[in-house]
Scaffold this motif. Structure first.
Motif, PDB file in Angstrom:
ATOM      1  N   ALA A   3       0.832  -1.207   0.000  1.00 44.52           N
ATOM      2  CA  ALA A   3       0.000   0.000   0.000  1.00 44.52           C
ATOM      3  C   ALA A   3       0.866   1.256   0.000  1.00 44.52           C
ATOM      4  O   ALA A   3       0.595   2.214  -0.735  1.00 44.52           O
ATOM      5  N   VAL A   4       1.925   1.266   0.804  1.00 40.89           N
ATOM      6  CA  VAL A   4       2.828   2.419   0.841  1.00 40.89           C
ATOM      7  C   VAL A   4       3.545   2.560  -0.504  1.00 40.89           C
ATOM      8  O   VAL A   4       3.679   3.670  -1.036  1.00 40.89           O
ATOM      9  N   TRP A   5       3.987   1.451  -1.061  1.00 45.14           N
ATOM     10  CA  TRP A   5       4.662   1.467  -2.360  1.00 45.14           C
ATOM     11  C   TRP A   5       3.735   2.053  -3.431  1.00 45.14           C
ATOM     12  O   TRP A   5       4.124   2.922  -4.213  1.00 45.14           O
ATOM     13  N   GLN A   6       2.486   1.580  -3.455  1.00 48.25           N
ATOM     14  CA  GLN A   6       1.516   2.077  -4.432  1.00 48.25           C
ATOM     15  C   GLN A   6       1.252   3.571  -4.226  1.00 48.25           C
ATOM     16  O   GLN A   6       1.207   4.337  -5.186  1.00 48.25           O
TER      17      GLN A   6
ATOM     18  N   SER B 196       1.939   6.471  -6.896  1.00 43.16           N
ATOM     19  CA  SER B 196       0.781   7.232  -7.379  1.00 43.16           C
ATOM     20  C   SER B 196       0.941   8.725  -7.129  1.00 43.16           C
ATOM     21  O   SER B 196       0.497   9.548  -7.938  1.00 43.16           O
ATOM     22  N   LEU B 197       1.561   9.084  -6.009  1.00 44.12           N
ATOM     23  CA  LEU B 197       1.772  10.495  -5.687  1.00 44.12           C
ATOM     24  C   LEU B 197       2.948  11.107  -6.446  1.00 44.12           C
ATOM     25  O   LEU B 197       3.194  12.308  -6.353  1.00 44.12           O
TER      26      LEU B 197
ATOM     27  N   LEU C 256      10.758   2.488 -10.696  1.00 48.21           N
ATOM     28  CA  LEU C 256      10.127   1.527  -9.795  1.00 48.21           C
ATOM     29  C   LEU C 256       8.614   1.572 -10.032  1.00 48.21           C
ATOM     30  O   LEU C 256       7.908   2.356  -9.411  1.00 48.21           O
ATOM     31  N   PRO C 257       8.132   0.743 -10.956  1.00 41.79           N
ATOM     32  CA  PRO C 257       6.697   0.751 -11.260  1.00 41.79           C
ATOM     33  C   PRO C 257       5.876   0.345 -10.040  1.00 41.79           C
ATOM     34  O   PRO C 257       6.348  -0.350  -9.144  1.00 41.79           O
TER      35      PRO C 257
ATOM     36  N   PRO D 298       2.952  -1.521  -7.748  1.00 42.07           N
ATOM     37  CA  PRO D 298       2.546  -2.931  -7.684  1.00 42.07           C
ATOM     38  C   PRO D 298       1.425  -3.256  -8.672  1.00 42.07           C
ATOM     39  O   PRO D 298       1.392  -4.352  -9.237  1.00 42.07           O
ATOM     40  N   VAL D 299       0.520  -2.315  -8.906  1.00 45.12           N
ATOM     41  CA  VAL D 299      -0.562  -2.549  -9.863  1.00 45.12           C
ATOM     42  C   VAL D 299       0.002  -2.691 -11.274  1.00 45.12           C
ATOM     43  O   VAL D 299      -0.409  -3.573 -12.043  1.00 45.12           O
ATOM     44  N   ALA D 300       0.974  -1.848 -11.636  1.00 47.96           N
ATOM     45  CA  ALA D 300       1.600  -1.940 -12.956  1.00 47.96           C
ATOM     46  C   ALA D 300       2.378  -3.243 -13.105  1.00 47.96           C
ATOM     47  O   ALA D 300       2.356  -3.877 -14.169  1.00 47.96           O
ATOM     48  N   VAL D 301       3.058  -3.660 -12.049  1.00 47.76           N
ATOM     49  CA  VAL D 301       3.809  -4.916 -12.085  1.00 47.76           C
ATOM     50  C   VAL D 301       2.852  -6.092 -12.247  1.00 47.76           C
ATOM     51  O   VAL D 301       3.082  -7.002 -13.060  1.00 47.76           O
ATOM     52  N   ALA D 302       1.768  -6.089 -11.496  1.00 47.84           N
ATOM     53  CA  ALA D 302       0.781  -7.175 -11.609  1.00 47.84           C
ATOM     54  C   ALA D 302       0.161  -7.192 -13.001  1.00 47.84           C
ATOM     55  O   ALA D 302      -0.066  -8.268 -13.577  1.00 47.84           O
ATOM     56  N   GLY D 303      -0.104  -6.014 -13.569  1.00 44.44           N
ATOM     57  CA  GLY D 303      -0.654  -5.952 -14.923  1.00 44.44           C
ATOM     58  C   GLY D 303       0.311  -6.502 -15.960  1.00 44.44           C
ATOM     59  O   GLY D 303      -0.086  -7.245 -16.875  1.00 44.44           O
ATOM     60  N   ALA D 304       1.583  -6.150 -15.837  1.00 45.84           N
ATOM     61  CA  ALA D 304       2.591  -6.667 -16.765  1.00 45.84           C
ATOM     62  C   ALA D 304       2.743  -8.176 -16.608  1.00 45.84           C
ATOM     63  O   ALA D 304       2.892  -8.902 -17.600  1.00 45.84           O
TER      64      ALA D 304
END
Length: 190
Positions: free
Chosen positions: A22-25, A29-30, A38-39, A41-47
């Protein structure tokens, strides 16, 4: 939440991982972390999902597993053979162990420049690096297992007329495998 759930180790571990992601995301995002370097976590999961769907993930995963399997198998063969021989014949150990003890503390990552010079950038370099990471722990585990065997088994076999070769193949190897095989988990992890 009940106090029992908060004291459960697996719950705390899941909570810690959730907070980390959550902190990473949030940082990504901010814009506090460059998403290119460093993409999120959502971008990594999508890839990961896209690669799984187009099949490239499985090709790369297979290639990586092949490199680990080949390097680990070579390390087990060489490390266990040297460990058995050095554990059985002290004269051989006097020659081999100083070399092993001199090379063993060098981390496999430190071998990368010379590995590239020796093998180039192909699979052979990867096999060699995996081999280096696993051969020394395999040797130490095997050598320690052989040196720590109960000598009563050896003496009993000698009293029953076992030849040195029978002693090595029928007593030493089977008795030491019970210690060696579980110890091979460490070199696989390395």
């Amino acid at each position: 939440m009940s106090p029992r759930i908060l004291t459960d180790r697996s719950f705390r571990a899941a909570l810690g991982l959730t907070a980390f992601f959550a902190v990473w995301q949030a940082l990504t995002s901010l814009g506090l972390i460059d998403a290119f370097l460093l993409p999120s976590p959502v971008a990594v999961a999508g890839a990961l999902w896209d690669m799984a769907l187009d099949g490239s993930l499985w090709v790369h995963l297979g290639a990586s597993l092949q490199r680990v399997a080949v390097g680990f198998a070579l390390a087990c063969v060489v490390g266990m053979a040297l460990g058995l021989i050095c554990g059985w014949w002290r004269g051989v150990a006097d020659f081999v162990r100083p070399v092993v003890e001199a090379l063993r503390p060098i981390p496999p990552l430190a071998w990368i420049p010379i590995t590239i010079l020796w093998f180039g950038l192909g699979d052979a370099a990867s096999y060699f690096l995996v081999f280096l990471g696993a051969v020394f722990p395999a040797f130490v585990a095997t050598y320690t297992a052989v040196r720590g065997l109960d000598r009563n088994q050896m003496n009993a076999a000698l009293c029953l007329g076992a030849t040195p070769w029978q002693l090595f193949t029928d007593v030493l190897i089977p008795a030491s495998l019970a210690i060696i095989l579980p110890a091979l988990r460490f070199p696989l992890g390395v």
